[in-house]
Design a protein around this motif. Structure first.
Motif, short mmCIF file in Angstrom:
data_model
loop_
_atom_site.label_atom_id
_atom_site.label_comp_id
_atom_site.label_asym_id
_atom_site.label_seq_id
_atom_site.Cartn_x
_atom_site.Cartn_y
_atom_site.Cartn_z
N VAL A 97 0.83 -1.20 0.00
CA VAL A 97 0.00 0.00 0.00
C VAL A 97 0.87 1.25 0.00
O VAL A 97 0.56 2.25 -0.67
N ALA A 98 1.98 1.22 0.74
CA ALA A 98 2.88 2.37 0.77
C ALA A 98 3.41 2.70 -0.61
O ALA A 98 3.47 3.86 -1.01
N VAL A 99 3.80 1.67 -1.37
CA VAL A 99 4.33 1.89 -2.72
C VAL A 99 3.23 2.34 -3.66
O VAL A 99 3.38 3.31 -4.43
N MET A 100 2.10 1.65 -3.61
CA MET A 100 0.99 1.97 -4.51
C MET A 100 0.48 3.39 -4.28
O MET A 100 0.20 4.14 -5.22
N SER A 101 0.35 3.77 -3.03
CA SER A 101 -0.23 5.07 -2.72
C SER A 101 0.76 6.20 -2.87
O SER A 101 0.36 7.37 -2.92
N LEU A 102 2.04 5.88 -2.92
CA LEU A 102 3.04 6.93 -3.10
C LEU A 102 2.88 7.58 -4.47
O LEU A 102 3.02 8.81 -4.60
N ALA A 103 2.55 6.79 -5.48
CA ALA A 103 2.50 7.31 -6.85
C ALA A 103 1.49 8.44 -7.02
O ALA A 103 1.85 9.53 -7.49
N PRO A 104 0.20 8.25 -6.65
CA PRO A 104 -0.75 9.35 -6.86
C PRO A 104 -0.48 10.57 -5.98
O PRO A 104 -0.93 11.67 -6.31
N LEU A 105 0.25 10.39 -4.88
CA LEU A 105 0.57 11.53 -4.04
C LEU A 105 1.87 12.20 -4.48
O LEU A 105 2.05 13.41 -4.32
N LEU A 106 2.78 11.41 -5.04
CA LEU A 106 4.04 11.97 -5.52
C LEU A 106 3.84 12.73 -6.83
O LEU A 106 4.56 13.69 -7.11
N GLY A 107 2.84 12.33 -7.60
CA GLY A 107 2.56 12.98 -8.87
C GLY A 107 2.38 14.49 -8.76
O GLY A 107 2.99 15.26 -9.52
N PRO A 108 1.55 14.97 -7.80
CA PRO A 108 1.35 16.41 -7.68
C PRO A 108 2.60 17.18 -7.28
O PRO A 108 2.63 18.41 -7.41
N THR A 109 3.62 16.51 -6.78
CA THR A 109 4.86 17.21 -6.41
C THR A 109 5.90 17.14 -7.52
O THR A 109 6.69 18.07 -7.69
N ILE A 110 5.90 16.03 -8.28
CA ILE A 110 6.84 15.92 -9.40
C ILE A 110 6.43 16.85 -10.54
O ILE A 110 7.27 17.52 -11.15
#
Length: 494
Positions: A177-190
């Protein structure tokens, strides 16, 4: 139906409930044993993680494309003669609005047709209409194409949790879950880091074209490597294949859906998230918690460039680099939550005589409650007094650590509770949080104009603190009762 349990696969048996064939039904199609290699949970470790990483990258695309327009909003407004501030914000927010709609459709459909086809279809829709955004000639076309591109890119938002439920046992889900959920949250910062340079050195159109190229590359990778993981789909295919070979209808799965035309299953499936939203207290509570946090995240991120360009007088390219701070916070929170969730789960399960409960995910939510409000206080008051730029960045990193910790707890709670319907339950949460992400940025700058960064962010911090304490208390002390009130819960207390 009798279940044969093994110590290493007990959770899997508890979830699927039909692992081995009962002796009185030789035509029941299910897993041959708890260690059946065809069961996605028994696939080699590397293969399971390849599936998860591909789905995670799909989930990265949408949020990244949503936030990349933020540093270029002035360019876009000038190109399409947009003078109203609300219409200007709508270029970004309309993309998030459809995030509330798409998962409510794609998640239940994946519980009929499988995960793979929905993920790839959504990606194709995103590629087509995201490219069209770069070719738009009027603001109406821009709004329409952004809406449709968002519809396609939001597909993985509802399928990620379902994929985790397919591939991992409860004791493995924390890190997944940590890996999966990192992507949609990291997107707005990248996104803004990249688009900050695009805004300064080239045209806004490259925001859309660059993400289209990247998305096409990911789609090409998914063709050979992404496989189906949903148990109902895999077992249903096997039953239909045997029936076709033997020209009979005697083979069936536990759910007995393979003899019903799939088109007749669509309407009931689409109603499932709506039913969860209106009748399942667990889903309503978790969705409300996630909505508050996601809305505040987007409120801060969409006003972030204003702080650096207007208050700190930085160029757009340099201002965009400050998004690295919340990105680092998300990465740190992701790694910490992945380890903490699994270790806490094992510890509490051991104390509970080997019996699991979704409430074992609550401690990580409480830990996030410590970081999120504290980060908002630090960010707000350092920004108000124009301290060194590292001050607001530290605050932004801190509240993103807290956001990641809290979200991981809520998401794994929903997966543990609804299991085979995890996609639908998280689709509801995605719907509500996306509505918040659409609405909060519309009044974000007004909030700071009236209260300033100090008291404005303090108000947000108090909202986060109150909602988190209430949610944790209800889940920890009353979670079992809430689940008993929810007739769609799959998890059964022992």
């Amino acid at each position: 139906m009798e279940l044969k349990k093994s110590s290493s696969k007990q959770e899997e048996v508890e979830e699927i409930r039909t692992i081995e064939k009962p002796i009185d039904d030789s035509f029941l199609i299910t897993w041959e044993s708890p260690t059946d290699p065809k069961n996605p949970k028994n696939w080699p470790y590397a293969r399971r993680w390849v599936q998860l990483v591909i789905v995670s990258v799909f989930a990265l695309l949408g949020p990244m494309a949503s936030s990349m327009v933020a540093p270029c909003l002035d360019q876009i407004a000038e190109r399409f003669h947009i003078e109203n501030s609300t219409e200007k914000a709508l270029v970004l927010s309309i993309y998030l609005l459809v995030f509330a709609i798409s998962p409510m459709i794609s998640a239940p459909l994946s519980e009929i047709f499988g995960r793979r086809i929905l993920l790839q279809a959504g990606n194709v829709i995103f590629i087509v209409f995201n490219m069209a955004c770069g070719l738009a000639r009027t603001k109406a076309q821009m709004y329409i194409f952004r809406f449709l591109a968002g519809f396609g890119s939001a597909t993985p938002m509802g399928l990620g949790s379902g994929t985790i439920s397919d591939l991992f046992t409860p004791e493995e889900r924390g890190r997944a879950v940590a890996v999966m959920s990192l992507a949609p949250l990291l997107g707005p910062t990248i996104g803004p880091v990249i688009s900050g340079f695009i805004a300064e050195y080239t045209t806004y159109k490259w925001i859309f074209w660059s993400t289209t190229i990247f998305s096409g590359f990911v789609f090409a990778l998914s063709i050979p490597f992404l496989t189906e993981t949903y148990p109902k789909t895999l077992l249903g295919r096997k039953a239909r294949k045997l029936n076709k070979i033997e020209k009979t209808l005697k083979y069936h799965t536990e759910w007995r859906l393979e003899h019903i035309p799939q088109r007749k299953l669509v309407a009931p499936a689409l109603m499932r998230p709506l039913k969860m939203l209106t009748t399942q207290p667990v889903v309503i509570l978790c969705a409300g918690y996630m909505a508050i946090q996601y809305g505040i995240l987007y409120l801060v991120l969409t006003t972030y460039p204003v702080l650096w360009t207007h208050d700190y007088n930085e160029r757009p390219s340099i201002a965009g680099l400050h998004y690295i701070a919340p990105g680092l916070g998300l990465i740190l929170g992701s790694q910490a939550s992945g380890i903490f969730i699994d270790k806490t789960f094992r510890f509490l399960k051991k104390r509970n005589n080997g019996k699991m409960a979704p409430e074992f995910r609550v401690p990580v939510i409480l830990l996030g409650t410590m970081f999120f409000p504290t980060g908002l206080f630090v960010y707000g008051w350092t920004a108000k007094y124009h301290t060194h730029w590292i001050g607001p960045d530290i605050g932004a990193a801190m509240f993103n650590v807290g956001l990641m910790l809290g979200w991981r707890g809520i998401q794994t709670y929903l997966i543990d509770t609804f299991i085979i319907y995890a996609a639908s339950s998280t689709a509801v949460a995605c719907c509500i949080r996306s509505l918040a992400a659409f609405g909060f940025p519309l009044f974000g700058q007004t909030l700071y104009d009236h209260l300033g960064y100090g008291w404005g962010n303090s108000l947000l911090a108090f909202i986060v603190l109150g909602s988190s304490i209430i949610t944790c208390s209800i889940l920890w002390f009353g979670g079992k009762r809430l689940r008993a009130m929810s007739d769609m819960v799959i998890f059964k207390d022992e």
